[in-house]
Motif scaffolding. Structure first.
Motif, short mmCIF file in Angstrom:
data_model
loop_
_atom_site.label_atom_id
_atom_site.label_comp_id
_atom_site.label_asym_id
_atom_site.label_seq_id
_atom_site.Cartn_x
_atom_site.Cartn_y
_atom_site.Cartn_z
N PHE A 233 0.88 -1.12 0.07
CA PHE A 233 0.05 0.25 -0.03
C PHE A 233 0.92 1.32 -0.03
O PHE A 233 0.42 2.40 -0.59
N GLU A 234 1.95 1.23 0.74
CA GLU A 234 2.60 2.35 0.71
C GLU A 234 3.58 2.91 -0.65
O GLU A 234 3.62 3.88 -0.91
N GLU A 235 3.77 1.89 -1.32
CA GLU A 235 4.30 2.22 -2.71
C GLU A 235 3.24 2.72 -3.81
O GLU A 235 3.78 3.65 -4.22
N VAL A 236 2.14 2.16 -3.60
CA VAL A 236 1.16 2.78 -4.38
C VAL A 236 0.81 4.05 -3.98
O VAL A 236 0.65 5.04 -4.81
N CYS A 237 0.89 4.30 -2.73
CA CYS A 237 0.43 5.83 -2.27
C CYS A 237 1.28 6.69 -2.43
O CYS A 237 1.15 7.69 -2.86
N GLN A 238 2.68 6.31 -2.62
CA GLN A 238 3.97 7.31 -2.66
C GLN A 238 4.03 7.33 -4.33
O GLN A 238 4.60 8.57 -4.63
N ASN A 239 3.65 6.52 -5.12
CA ASN A 239 4.02 6.54 -6.55
C ASN A 239 2.84 6.78 -7.51
O ASN A 239 3.23 6.68 -8.47
N TYR A 240 1.50 6.72 -7.21
CA TYR A 240 0.67 6.80 -8.19
C TYR A 240 -0.52 7.54 -7.46
O TYR A 240 -0.71 7.94 -6.41
N ASP A 241 -1.40 8.39 -8.63
CA ASP A 241 -2.12 9.39 -8.24
C ASP A 241 -3.42 8.72 -8.13
O ASP A 241 -4.52 8.98 -8.85
N VAL A 242 -3.65 8.07 -6.93
CA VAL A 242 -5.01 7.30 -6.77
C VAL A 242 -5.64 8.34 -5.53
O VAL A 242 -5.25 8.94 -4.99
N ASP A 243 -7.07 8.12 -5.63
CA ASP A 243 -7.81 8.75 -4.63
C ASP A 243 -7.90 8.08 -3.29
O ASP A 243 -8.45 8.62 -2.51
N GLY A 244 -7.78 6.73 -3.48
CA GLY A 244 -7.73 5.92 -2.28
C GLY A 244 -7.30 4.40 -2.43
O GLY A 244 -6.95 4.42 -3.91
N VAL A 245 -7.36 3.73 -1.39
CA VAL A 245 -6.91 2.28 -1.73
C VAL A 245 -7.90 1.61 -0.97
O VAL A 245 -8.66 2.03 -0.19
#
Length: 580
Positions: free
Chosen positions: A265-277
Motif C-alpha cells: 500500500f505504501e508503494e502505491v500511495c507514494q507513486n501513483y495518483d490514486v484517490d484511495g486504496v
C-alpha cells in the motif's frame, strides 16, 4: 544543466515530483562546472566577457529549472488536521455506482500493449454513465503478484500457455511486460484516464488471494516466490488442508506478512495518483491459522490486523498531506460483525477509530439484510456500499434467472431502499452496458421492469469458507440450495422484500415446483391474502398478484397443501416479476 534520472516505468516526472525524497528510483542531479576556474587578479575576474555571459545564462536557466520543479510540488504540505478534514469531505461525495475492475484485461484481453487497448476493454465505456468511482485491482493474485510495475511485489509477466491449448490460450496474451518495456504502467494509465474524466479512483489489493491453490492449470503460475521460499508463512499445506478455506493463504499472524502488505500500500500511495486504496478482505476470507483450523481468531490476532489498519491510515494521511489531497481507505468485508470478528477483522473497532472511510459489504456470500450494514456504517459516519456480483448459486437455471438485467435492477432497488449510499458492482465488466446508466438512479429504477428473488448469493460458498457459516445467516434465502418442503397439513413460509408502486404494474409470483401435478394443489397466501390459481409451465407455477396487497418492504408468503394431498411438494425457487 539538470540531468533527470529516468522515472519509475509508467510514471511521468510530474507524478514523481511530490515524492522526490521518497522514491529511490527518481531524483534530480545538479551538474555544474565551477564558475571560477581562475584566481582573482587585481580584485576582479580575469575572464572574457563571453564567459560572464555564459555564467549569467547558466544561472538564469538554473533558476527557471528550480521554478519548474517547485511548480509541481504543493505550495505547502497540509497539516494532519487539514488533510483529515479534506478526507472526511471526500468520503461523503456522491457515488452512485462503484465499478470494481479486477484488472484482468492486461493479462487476457489486450490485442496490443497500448493505453488505448487497455482502456477500450472496460474503462472508456463507463464515461458519461452513473459510474462515479472505479476500483482498480492490478491482478493481485497469490499475495504479491501485480500488473503494475511494482518494486516491492513481483510483476506478473508470465506468458505461459494453457497446456494443450496452444497460442492465444492461458496467459499468452499477457501484455504487462510489453507495457513496462514501453515505459507504461497499467495503474498509471487508468489513473490518468480517471483524472481526465473526473472519475474517482481506488487501487484495490486482494488481501489474501488463493487462486494459486485451486488446482487449475494456472495455479502453479500464481504461486509467488514468497510462498515457495517461506512455506512457514502459510496457513497449511497440500497435505494439511484446513477445514475453513484453503491451505495457501498467508497467515497474518506472521509479522513479515503484515509488513509486506503495508509496503504494498505504501508503494502505491507514494507513486501513483490514486484517490484511495481498498483492502479487499473477500479475496479471500481467511487470514489466520487459528480461524482456518478452529473457526475463530484470537483477540491478539484481532489486534494485529487493527494495528495494520492503523499503520496504513497513518501512512495514507502522511502521503496525502504531502501532496495536498487525501487518500481514502475502503474495505470490502462480510456483512456481519460477528463473522468478521471470527475471521480476525474487528470491523466495528475500525469504524470507531476512524480507520475506514468507506465500507463495502458482501462478496461470495451475504448474511444479513442490507439495513444492518447501513446502520453500522452510518453510526460512525461511514458511507456503505452493498456489493452486487454474479450469482454463485450452482443450479444453472437459478443462476440464469439472477443474471438478467431485470434481476440486477431488483437487487439495486433493494440496495437503495435499505438507505445505502450507492451500488458496488463486482465481476461485472461489460462496458458499455445499459445497467451502468440505470442502477445508480432510484427514481428511474422505480419505473423499470424488475425481477426480485431472496438473493443471488448462495450458501454453499459460505460453507466452504467457514464450515459453521450458516450459524451466521440471518436473512431469508430460498433457492435450490435452500428449498422449502411443503407437507400436507404442514405449511412452509418465506419472506421477500418488495418495493413496487400499485399503479400501472403487473406482478407475477413464480414458484419452481418440480413435483406438482395439479397446479391448484399448492395454495399460496401473500400477506394474508390467498392468491388466485396459478398457470403452469413445465415445473413453474405462475400466480397473478394484485399490486395493492404488496407491502413496501418485507412481504410474507405461506405455502400450504390440503391434508388429503398424498405427497409433499418442494418449492425450489421463487421469483417475483414486475412489469410496467
Amino acid at each position: 544543466m539538470f540531468a533527470a534520472k529516468p522515472a519509475c516505468p509508467g510514471h511521468t516526472p510530474d507524478r514523481q515530483a511530490r515524492n522526490l525524497d521518497k522514491s529511490p528510483d527518481f531524483h534530480y542531479t545538479f551538474q555544474m562546472k565551477p564558475i571560477f576556474e581562475t584566481p582573482f587578479r587585481g580584485g576582479c575576474l580575469d575572464r572574457p566577457k563571453s564567459d560572464f555571459l555564459s555564467i549569467l545564462l547558466m544561472l538564469t536557466a538554473m533558476l527557471i529549472g528550480l521554478n519548474v520543479i517547485a511548480a509541481d510540488l504543493p505550495e505547502k504540505a497540509l497539516s494532519q488536521e487539514a488533510i483529515k478534514a479534506l478526507r472526511k469531505e471526500a468520503a461523503q461525495r456522491p457515488r452512485r455506482i462503484i465499478f470494481d475492475n479486477d484488472g484482468n484485461e492486461v493479462v487476457y484481453y489486450m490485442a496490443e500493449a497500448t493505453p488505448e487497448a487497455l482502456l477500450k476493454k472496460r474503462t472508456i465505456g463507463v464515461v458519461g454513465t452513473q459510474v462515479d468511482t472505479i476500483v482498480y485491482c492490478t491482478w493481485s493474485s497469490g499475495f504479491s503478484y501485480f500488473t503494475h510495475n511494482t518494486k516491492v511485489g513481483v510483476p506478473f509477466v508470465t506468458t505461459a500457455e494453457e497446456p494443450g491449448k496452444g497460442p492465444g490460450s492461458g496467459f499468452s496474451k499477457n501484455k504487462a511486460q510489453a507495457l513496462f518495456d514501453k515505459g507504461l504502467d497499467p495503474l498509471t494509465i487508468v489513473a490518468d484516464f480517471c483524472s481526465e474524466n473526473d472519475i474517482e479512483l481506488f487501487w484495490s489489493m486482494r488481501m489474501n488471494d488463493v487462486h494459486d491453490a485451486w488446482g487449475a492449470w494456472y495455479s502453479p503460475h500464481l504461486f509467488p516466490p514468497i510462498k515457495k521460499e517461506h512455506p512457514e508463512y502459510l496457513i497449511g499445506s497440500k497435505k494439511n488442508v484446513p477445514p475453513n478455506g484453503t491451505w495457501s493463504s498467508v497467515d497474518y499472524a506472521v509479522p513479515e506478512i503484515r509488513d509486506l502488505a503495508f509496503k504494498f500500500f505504501e508503494e502505491v500511495c507514494q507513486n501513483y495518483d490514486v484517490d484511495g486504496v481498498e483492502l479487499d478482505f473477500f479475496r479471500h476470507p481467511v487470514y489466520f491459522k487459528s480461524y482456518a483450523f478452529d473457526g475463530k481468531a484470537s483477540q491478539a490476532e484481532l489486534d494485529m490486523m487493527t494495528s495494520l489498519l492503523r499503520r496504513i491510515r497513518a501512512m495514507a494521511e502522511e502521503e496525502g498531506a504531502k501532496r495536498g489531497k487525501p487518500i481514502l481507505i475502503t474495505v470490502r468485508v462480510p456483512d456481519s460483525v460477528e463473522y468478521c470478528t471470527a475471521m480476525g477483522l474487528d470491523i466495528e473497532r475500525w469504524l470507531k477509530e476512524d480507520l475506514v472511510d468507506l465500507m463495502v459489504v458482501s462478496g461470495y456470500f451475504r448474511l444479513n439484510p442490507w439495513e444492518e450494514s447501513v446502520a453500522l456504517g452510518h453510526k460512525y459516519g461511514v458511507p456503505v456500499y452493498p456489493c452486487l456480483s454474479e450469482s454463485r448459486i450452482r443450479d444453472v437455471e437459478a443462476k440464469q434467472i439472477r443474471a438478467t438485467n431485470n434481476a440486477y435492477r431488483g437487487r439495486a432497488m433493494d440496495v437503495w431502499n435499505s438507505g445505502a449510499d450507492g451500488v458496488y458492482m463486482f465481476n461485472f465488466f461489460a462496458a458499455p452496458h445499459p445497467l451502468w446508466s440505470e442502477l445508480g438512479d432510484l427514481e428511474a429504477l422505480q419505473k423499470m421492469d424488475k425481477d426480485y428473488t431472496t438473493g443471488s448469493r448462495g450458501i454453499k460458498e459460505l460453507n466452504y469458507w467457514n464450515k459453521a457459516g450458516q450459524d451466521y445467516m440471518n436473512r431469508e434465502h430460498l433457492s435450490p440450495e435452500n428449498p422449502r418442503t411443503v407437507k400436507p397439513g404442514e405449511p412452509a413460509t418465506a419472506s421477500l422484500r418488495l418495493d413496487i408502486p400499485a399503479e400501472n404494474t403487473t406482478v407475477t409470483l413464480k414458484l419452481r415446483c418440480p413435483q406438482v401435478k395439479a397446479p391448484g394443489s399448492l395454495s399460496v397466501t401473500l400477506n394474508g391474502e390467498v392468491l388466485a390459481a396459478p398457470a403452469q409451465a413445465k415445473h413453474w407455477l405462475a400466480y397473478p398478484v394484485k399490486p395493492e396487497i404488496i407491502v413496501q418492504g418485507m412481504n410474507t408468503l405461506v405455502f400450504s397443501l390440503e391434508e388429503n394431498i398424498e405427497e409433499a411438494i418442494t418449492v425450489k425457487d421463487m421469483v417475483v416479476l414486475v412489469r410496467y
